[in-house]
Design an enzyme around this catalytic site. Structure first.
Site, short mmCIF file in Angstrom:
data_model
loop_
_atom_site.label_atom_id
_atom_site.label_comp_id
_atom_site.label_asym_id
_atom_site.label_seq_id
_atom_site.Cartn_x
_atom_site.Cartn_y
_atom_site.Cartn_z
N GLU A 1 -0.57 -0.46 -9.98
CA GLU A 1 -0.11 -1.73 -9.45
C GLU A 1 1.40 -1.89 -9.68
O GLU A 1 2.09 -2.52 -8.87
CB GLU A 1 -0.89 -2.88 -10.11
CG GLU A 1 -0.89 -4.18 -9.34
CD GLU A 1 -1.63 -4.16 -8.01
OE1 GLU A 1 -2.34 -3.18 -7.72
OE2 GLU A 1 -1.49 -5.15 -7.25
N GLU B 1 0.84 -1.21 0.00
CA GLU B 1 0.00 0.00 0.00
C GLU B 1 0.86 1.26 0.00
O GLU B 1 0.47 2.29 -0.54
CB GLU B 1 -0.97 -0.01 1.19
CG GLU B 1 -1.94 -1.20 1.24
CD GLU B 1 -2.71 -1.46 -0.06
OE1 GLU B 1 -2.91 -0.51 -0.84
OE2 GLU B 1 -3.07 -2.63 -0.30
#
Lengths: 501, 501
Positions: free
Chosen positions: A300, A270
Site C-alpha cells: 500500500e 493500481e
C-alpha cells in the site's frame, strides 16, 4: 518445466524446486483470478471455482507434504548469501503456518467465510445486521481458533498472528501508539483543516468525458508513471485491482462518464502496486518466497506514494492541469489550484473507501480497535453496531445513519479477514516516510514531477523497495531505505504541509 | 474442491476423482492458453510457458502414477451403465498411451518440436526448406519412435497410432479408399465445375465495413447460430480458434476492414466447435474422459456443418442477404445469388487454408499420402519438396512456385503433428452425412435456415452428436446418428447439388 533433481541433490535445492512449482501454481491462479473479474462470462463461475480450488489444493498439498518437512529439517544454506538465508527462513515459516492449522479447521473456515460473505451482500443491501450476526459469530469463533493456532507457532499474540497474514513484522504494539498519536493529531487539527478549506473557493467539478477518452488518458498516465505495457494490460472490472504476475501485470479500473477522477486515481493507485510487482528481484520473483513483496502495508505504501503523495502533489498538478486542458480543451476545472481543491478535499464521512487521506486513518483506527476487541473476546458481535457508531463519533464526530454505512460497509470481516485494516494506514504512513527519504536522496524529484516525469521517484523506489523483495522484514526494509523504522512524523508533516501551511 | 475419498472407496470412484482433477488442470491450462493468444502482452510469454508446463507436468504425473495403474487393475463398473463402461475403457487407454512412452522420448519430442517449430517460422518466411530439413529429420525420427511405441500398446499400425491421437477409431485403411474415391470425383468433375462457374457472372466483392460493425455482426450471427454469451466470449487473435471450457467458451477471430467475409466465416466456424463443447454431456464434460468430444474429425464435422453446410446454403443466404442490406444499406454484393458466387467460389490454389470445399480435400489427400510415406520410411525429408510439387500437380494440376507455398505452408509436421490432416476432410464428409440425417429427421431444417433460424439443426446435432460425448467410437457415433459408418457419398452428393446441378 523444471528438470527434476535427484533425491541426492542438496535439500535446499530441492526445496527451491518445490517452492518454485508452488509459486507457479499461484501464478496460474492469479491469472485465472484476474480473468474471473475482468473477462469471464457469468456462466463460467462454477467451473472457475473448481479450477481455483484445485490449484490451491495442489499447492497446499505440496507445501504440507511430509517431504517438505523432512527437506526443511535437512536444509542448510551458504552463510554468505543473505537472500538464500532469508528464503529458507520464509520457507520454514510458510510450512509451519500451513501445517499448524488442522485440515477440518481450514475447511470449516473456507465454508463459513464463503457462506458469510454471500449473506453479507444481502445484509448490506438491506442494512440488516441482525440477519448476518449469527454467521459472523460462527466465523469469528473459527478465526479465533485460527489465531490461537497460528499464535503458538509464530510466538505472537493471537491478533498479531492475524496481522502477520497481511503484513509480517509489525504488530498491535507497534500500531497502537502510532494510531493514538494520529487520533490526537486529528483532535488538534481537523477543525483547523476544515476551517482553512471553507475559507477558500469551492472546487469546480471536472467536466464529463467519454469513457474511451478516459481510458486512453488512463493508459497514457499509467505509462508515464511507469507501467510497461509490454508486460501489462489495463482492463475494466467492478472493483479496481492489480493482479497477474510480475512479468504480466493486469490492472483494472471502472469508468463513469460523469466523473473522470475516479478512474484516473484508481489507475495511478493500481499502477503503484504494479510497479512494486514488476520491480521485485528478477532472480527470485514469481519463484521463491524471498522474491515476494514484503507485505500489504509495504504494498500500500507503493500505491499511495504514487496516488496520494506524487499524483496529488502541487508539483504534479502544475503539470497535469495544462496537460488536461491541452488534451480536452480549456476548462476552469483544469486549473492546478482547482485540481488540488477537488482532489484534496477533506470531509468527515461514514465510508472508508470514499475518505480523504486526512480522515481515512480514523476509519482504520476504529476497525483496528474493534477487531482487536472481537478477537480478544472483549466485544460481542451483537454489540458491534453500537460500538461502531460510538467509536466513529469519538474519532470524527459523525454517526452513521444505518449499519449499511456503518459496520456492514466493508467485506473484510465477513470474509474472515481480521488484521488486514491496519495495513492501509500503516501503508500511508510508510509512503510519507519513503517519500521523505526519496526526496532527500533525489534532488530533482519534485522538479521532475512538475514536468510529469516519474523517473526519479520510480528509480528510488525500485532500488530501495521493489528490488528488496522479502529480503528484510518490514521495519528493516524501512531502516535500510530511510534510516529508521516506521514512524508517524513524516506523515503528519506531510499533512501539515498540504492541509495547514 | 473434491472431498477426498478414503482408500477403501471403490477403485472406479477413486479413478473418477483422479481423472476429474486431471481434467480440471486441463481446463485451467485451456483458459491460460486462450489468454496467451487473445490477451497476454508479449512480455508474459516466458512465465506463461512455465505455468502451462507445470500444469501439464502435474497432470501427466497424476496420470502415470503407479496408483493409477493399480486402481485401473482393481476397477470394475456396473454393467448396467454404458457411460461408466466407456469411461473406464477410455481411462485405461489414456493411461496406457501415457505410460508406454519413455520419459526421455517425451522430453526429446517436446524439445525437438519446439526447436523445429521456431526454425520453421523463419524457413517459411524465407522459403528455405534446406534450412529446416535437418531439424525436421530429427523430429521425424522421434515421431517414428513414438508411433512405434504407441502402435504396440494400441495394436494399430504406427501411422494409425498417430491418427488415433487426433481421431480415434478411424485409420488409414478407412481413409485411403474414401480419398481415392474423392480423387476420382475431382478428376471427373473439377473441369465441369470450373466451366459452369466461368459461364456465370463474376462475384461482386463485399464492401468494406468498419471493424466495430463487423464485430457486432459476428456477435449477432454467433448468437443466432446458438452461442450463449452467458457462457462464452468473442475476442480477437492472430489465428481464429475455439478455446476455453464447456461452460466458458472463448472463440476468437481476426478482422480486416476491407474484407468482412473472413471474420464472419471464421466466427460461424468456431461457433460450430463451440456448440459441440457446450453441448457435451453435462454430467461428464470437463471431468471425465467419456465427457470429451469424440475426436478431431467429429469436431470438424460440427464447425463445417455450420460454416460450409448451413451458412453457405441457398436457404441461409436467402435470409442473410436481405439481413445485411437492412443492416448496412443496399449493395449489389448482398444479393443472395452474389453471396453464393462470392462464398462458394472454386479455385485450384496452392494454399490449404485458403481452399474452397471442393479442392480442400485434394490438399489433405496430398499430405495424408506424404506423411504416411514419411512415417513408413518410404519418403526421405530431402525428397519432400519434389514429392509435394508432383503430388499437388497430379491432384489439382497446379505446381507451387516455391516451398513457402508448398511443403512449408503448414505448421503441423514442423511441430510434430503427423496424422492430423485427414481429420479435416473426414470432418467435411462427416458433416455432409450428418446433415443428410438431420434433414431426414427434421422436416423444416432448410425452411428454418431460410428465416435465419438454426434451432432445428442445432437441436438435432445436440441430441445426436454433442450429448453423446465419447460414449461411442467414431463410426459407432455415426451409425447411431445416421444409420451407417462414414461414407463419402453424402459429401459427393452435396457437392454435385451445390456445384454441378
Amino acid at each position: 518445466m523444471d528438470t527434476h533433481l535427484s533425491n541426492t541433490a542438496p535439500a535446499y535445492d530441492r526445496l527451491k524446486q518445490r517452492f518454485a512449482r508452488i509459486a507457479t501454481l499461484g501464478e496460474a491462479a492469479a491469472m485465472l483470478g484476474w480473468d474471473a473479474q475482468a473477462m469471464m462470462p457469468d456462466g463460467g463461475s462454477e467451473a472457475r471455482g473448481e479450477q481455483l480450488a484445485t490449484l490451491s489444493g495442489l499447492a497446499h498439498e505440496m507445501l504440507v507434504a511430509p517431504e517438505t518437512g523432512a527437506l526443511l529439517e535437512a536444509a542448510s544454506t551458504p552463510d554468505s548469501s543473505a537472500w538464500d538465508v532469508a528464503n529458507l527462513r520464509l520457507m520454514k515459516r510458510s510450512y509451519l503456518k500451513a501445517t499448524v492449522l488442522p485440515g477440518d479447521l481450514v475447511e470449516a473456515l473456507s465454508r463459513q467465510s464463503n457462506a458469510c460473505e454471500m449473506a453479507w451482500r444481502q445484509a448490506r443491501a438491506e442494512s440488516d445486521f441482525a440477519a448476518i450476526a449469527p454467521k459472523l459469530e460462527g466465523l469469528l469463533s473459527l478465526v479465533r481458533e485460527q489465531a490461537t493456532a497460528l499464535s503458538e507457532v509464530l510466538s505472537l499474540s493471537p491478533y498479531d498472528a492475524l496481522m502477520d497474514e497481511f503484513q509480517p513484522g509489525i504488530g498491535a504494539a507497534d500500531a497502537a501508539p502510532i494510531f493514538a498519536r494520529y487520533e490526537a493529531f486529528l483532535r488538534d487539527n481537523l477543525d483547523a483543516i476544515e476551517a482553512r478549506q471553507a475559507a477558500g473557493p469551492a472546487p469546480v467539478a471536472l467536466p464529463a468525458l467519454p469513457i474511451d477518452a478516459q481510458e486512453a488518458l488512463c493508459r497514457d498516465l499509467a505509462a508515464r508513471v511507469g507501467l510497461d505495457f509490454d508486460h501489462a494490460r489495463l482492463d475494466r472490472s467492478i472493483h479496481p485491482f492489480c493482479g497477474g504476475t510480475p512479468t504480466d501485470i493486469r490492472i483494472t479500473t471502472r469508468y463513469s462518464e460523469a466523473d473522470p477522477s475516479n478512474a484516473l486515481y484508481a489507475v495511478v493507485h493500481e499502477t503503484g502496486h504494479a510497479l512494486y510487482e514488476a520491480g521485485l528481484p528478477k532472480d527470485w520473483r514469481g519463484r521463491q518466497p524471498v522474491g515476494q513483496a514484503c507485505g500489504m502495508a509495504a504494498h500500500e505504501s507503493q500505491s499511495l506514494s504514487i496516488e496520494m503523495q506524487a499524483c496529488r502533489s502541487d508539483a504534479f498538478l502544475s503539470w497535469l492541469g495544462p496537460f488536461l486542458a491541452e488534451r480536452f480543451g480549456d476548462h476552469p476545472a483544469y486549473a492546478p489550484d482547482n485540481l488540488a481543491r477537488a482532489w484534496r478535499r477533506v470531509e468527515r464521512g461514514f465510508i472508508r473507501v470514499d475518505a480523504d487521506e486526512v480522515t481515512y486513518p480514523a476509519h482504520v483506527i476504529l476497525r483496528f480497535r474493534l477487531e482487536q476487541a472481537m478477537i480478544a473476546g472483549d466485544l460481542k458481535v451483537a454489540d458491534l453496531p453500537g460500538a461502531w457508531a460510538e467509536g466513529l463519533h469519538a474519532l470524527l464526530g459523525v454517526t452513521p445513519p444505518d449499519d449499511a454505512r456503518g459496520c456492514l460497509q466493508d467485506i473484510h470481516w465477513y470474509s474472515g479477514a481480521f488484521g488486514y485494516f491496519p495495513s492501509y494506514s500503516l501503508g500511508a504512513m510508510t509512503a510519507a516516510q519513503l517519500m521523505d527519504a526519496a526526496r532527500a536522496a533525489t534532488l530533482d524529484l519534485d522538479a521532475a514531477l512538475a514536468t510529469g516525469d516519474f523517473r526519479p521517484l520510480r528509480g528510488w523506489m525500485a532500488a530501495n523497495v521493489h528490488a528488496q523483495g522479502s529480503l528484510y522484514g518490514f521495519n528493516d526494509l524501512l531502516r535500510h531505505a530511510t534510516g529508521a523504522p516506521l514512524g508517524i512524523e513524516p506523515f503528519l508533516a506531510h499533512l501539515r504541509r498540504r492541509y495547514l501551511d
